[in-house]
Write an enzyme that holds these catalytic residues in place. Structure first.
Site, PDB file in Angstrom:
ATOM      1  N   ASP A 107       1.015  -9.083   0.232  1.00  0.00           N
ATOM      2  CA  ASP A 107      -0.435  -8.997   0.119  1.00  0.00           C
ATOM      3  C   ASP A 107      -0.839  -9.340  -1.311  1.00  0.00           C
ATOM      4  O   ASP A 107      -0.281  -8.798  -2.264  1.00  0.00           O
ATOM      5  CB  ASP A 107      -0.900  -7.581   0.471  1.00  0.00           C
ATOM      6  N   TYR A 109      -4.218 -10.308  -4.165  1.00  0.00           N
ATOM      7  CA  TYR A 109      -5.352  -9.590  -4.748  1.00  0.00           C
ATOM      8  C   TYR A 109      -6.209 -10.676  -5.386  1.00  0.00           C
ATOM      9  O   TYR A 109      -6.502 -10.662  -6.563  1.00  0.00           O
ATOM     10  CB  TYR A 109      -4.765  -8.630  -5.793  1.00  0.00           C
ATOM     11  N   HIS A 114     -13.623  -8.356  -6.019  1.00  0.00           N
ATOM     12  CA  HIS A 114     -12.947  -7.138  -5.570  1.00  0.00           C
ATOM     13  C   HIS A 114     -12.119  -6.520  -6.698  1.00  0.00           C
ATOM     14  O   HIS A 114     -12.189  -5.307  -6.946  1.00  0.00           O
ATOM     15  CB  HIS A 114     -12.055  -7.456  -4.369  1.00  0.00           C
ATOM     16  N   ARG A 123     -10.496   2.401 -13.364  1.00  0.00           N
ATOM     17  CA  ARG A 123     -10.258   2.461 -14.817  1.00  0.00           C
ATOM     18  C   ARG A 123     -11.596   2.323 -15.547  1.00  0.00           C
ATOM     19  O   ARG A 123     -11.832   1.361 -16.286  1.00  0.00           O
ATOM     20  CB  ARG A 123      -9.306   1.318 -15.243  1.00  0.00           C
ATOM     21  N   GLU A 181      -9.577  -3.200   4.485  1.00  0.00           N
ATOM     22  CA  GLU A 181      -9.678  -4.339   3.580  1.00  0.00           C
ATOM     23  C   GLU A 181      -9.808  -5.579   4.452  1.00  0.00           C
ATOM     24  O   GLU A 181      -8.898  -5.916   5.209  1.00  0.00           O
ATOM     25  CB  GLU A 181      -8.460  -4.431   2.658  1.00  0.00           C
ATOM     26  N   GLN A 222      -3.042   6.086  -2.147  1.00  0.00           N
ATOM     27  CA  GLN A 222      -2.852   4.945  -3.058  1.00  0.00           C
ATOM     28  C   GLN A 222      -3.119   5.340  -4.512  1.00  0.00           C
ATOM     29  O   GLN A 222      -2.354   4.994  -5.415  1.00  0.00           O
ATOM     30  CB  GLN A 222      -3.791   3.815  -2.630  1.00  0.00           C
ATOM     31  N   TYR A 226       0.162   4.729  -7.081  1.00  0.00           N
ATOM     32  CA  TYR A 226       0.289   3.300  -7.384  1.00  0.00           C
ATOM     33  C   TYR A 226       0.750   2.948  -8.791  1.00  0.00           C
ATOM     34  O   TYR A 226       1.163   1.819  -9.031  1.00  0.00           O
ATOM     35  CB  TYR A 226      -1.016   2.567  -7.054  1.00  0.00           C
ATOM     36  N   LYS A 235      -0.513   1.917   2.024  1.00  0.00           N
ATOM     37  CA  LYS A 235      -0.772   0.647   2.714  1.00  0.00           C
ATOM     38  C   LYS A 235       0.176   0.394   3.879  1.00  0.00           C
ATOM     39  O   LYS A 235      -0.153  -0.370   4.787  1.00  0.00           O
ATOM     40  CB  LYS A 235      -0.582  -0.519   1.734  1.00  0.00           C
TER      41      LYS A 235
HETATM   42 MN    MN Z   1      -4.943  -5.613   0.782  1.00  0.00          MN
END
Ligand code: MN
Length: 398
Positions: A107, A109, A114, A123, A181, A222, A226, A235
């Site tokens: 996957d 990003y 996003h 953050r 998502e 998550q 993470y 996920k």
């Molecule tokens: Mn995803």
């Protein structure tokens, strides 16, 4: 022989012809092509039982792009004339199956909107919402191919560890921030030998087609797990794909330039005109459209993602699946995940007259999409649907 009549502007007309795997009662699954509201058996249509009289697209996908072009032309010619009656089934009379055997799954990003929104949420003290590497490489992680399920499969709410800001120690239980998502998944037809990267200009020899992809995400699990190695159990419980693989050959009229990539990318990612796809998605929550993410806004192109995946010599295989990452546009009603749409739960959306943030048991999510196609027409993707069921109630649901 019979002649099939499908309106010229049907989303599944001759300009689309997506591939899937279907069965009828009492028979094993086989490869079919969707034409309007028909499913046409390809082994019968083309007289090739070895390639198409099987329960996955993998043998066909492995034959390569020249063969993909030849088969598409042959199907088009036969559907325009007449087809054997025994090859034809009404869509409503068949059961659809996972269309290909998923090899490895990654996957990405690839959406700047996003990534920047999640950077701001996760953050908030950082002046730049993007990490320093984000515009230099398509960030991704390896997922769990066994968790890829067909549209219509119930999604069991995952349990796991979480530690909210108010929790002194981690707690265990069902996720309370279960999210979606909205993504596209790219299906690799032909892989590469270990040690021989796929050049960015050659990606179309390798990418067979595209599916809708819902990467269900437990945000509370998550958020706690993470750092520093990325998503894991938040996920890996399930991702949903649509049943029809739209061939990249059908999406030639949907190609668009990616947004300007600045700073310039390294040579192995560079094309004169990196291409994205003008695919319009819809996120449907309990029957109500809550977002319309535009794939054309994606920063990194599918070809760049595949070139990056293999630049270290990693081998791809037939059936590998790489997903784009959440698709979000610049506007609020174009955000492809609820954590963005509701800004971390602080700005609920109205669904069925209720204020909603994350998923509750019984919720049904559908992803849908259309794209420009040959002759000024539009083509459709099959739906990617999933219903949330409570922890411990089993995949059959209630
Ligand atoms: Mn995803």
């Amino acid at each position: 022989m019979t002649r099939l009549t499908v309106p010229a502007d049907d989303l599944f007309g001759l300009h689309n012809l997506p591939y899937g795997v279907y069965s009828v009662p009492g028979r094993e699954p086989r490869v079919g092509v969707r034409y309007g509201d028909y499913v046409v058996d390809l082994a019968v249509l083309l007289g090739d039982e070895e390639t198409f009289g099987v329960s996955s697209l993998n043998p066909f996908m492995a034959q390569g792009r020249d063969r993909w072009i030849e088969v598409r032309a042959a199907i088009t010619a036969m559907l325009t004339a007449a087809v054997p009656a025994q090859a034809v089934h009404a869509l409503g009379s068949v059961t659809l199956h996972l269309p290909f055997e998923v090899a490895d799954y990654v996957d990405f990003y690839a959406c700047e909107h996003h990534a920047a929104n999640l950077g701001r949420l996760f953050r908030p003290d950082n002046p730049d919402p993007l990490m320093p590497n984000w515009k230099h490489l398509p960030v991704g992680y390896h997922g769990r191919s066994a968790s890829i399920v067909l549209s219509g499969t119930d999604i069991v709410r995952p349990s796991g560890q979480r530690k909210g800001p108010q929790d002194p120690v981690p707690v265990f239980g069902p996720s309370v921030r279960l999210d979606i998502e909205a993504e596209l998944g790219f299906v690799v037809g032909v892989g590469n030998e270990m040690g021989e990267p796929i050049a960015v200009a050659d990606a179309e020899d390798h990418i067979f087609g595209v599916v809708l992809f819902n990467d269900w995400s437990a945000r509370d699990i998550q958020a706690w797990e993470y750092v520093p190695l990325g998503p894991n159990l938040g996920k890996s419980f399930a991702s949903t794909i649509s049943p029809w693989v739209v061939p990249l050959l059908a999406l030639q009229d949907a190609k668009v330039d990616t947004p300007v990539q600045e700073p310039a990318v390294l040579p192995y990612l560079a094309l004169d005109r990196p291409w994205g796809l003008d695919i319009d998605l819809e996120v449907v929550w309990n029957g109500q459209i809550v977002s319309r993410p535009p794939y054309a806004a994606m920063y990194w192109s599918p070809a760049q993602m595949l070139a990056h995946l293999t630049v270290n010599g990693a081998p791809m295989r037939t059936g590998d699946l790489f997903a784009s990452g959440t698709i979000s546009g610049p506007d609020k009603d174009q955000r492809g995940a609820f954590i963005e749409l509701t800004w971390g739960g602080a700005e609920p959306v109205t669904v069925d007259g209720q204020q909603r943030t994350f998923l509750e048991d019984g919720d049904v999510i559908d992803l849908r999409a259309t794209a420009p196609a040959a002759g000024g027409k539009r083509l459709g993707f099959g739906e990617a649907r999933g219903r949330i069921v409570g922890t411990g109630r089993g995949m059959a649901g209630a």
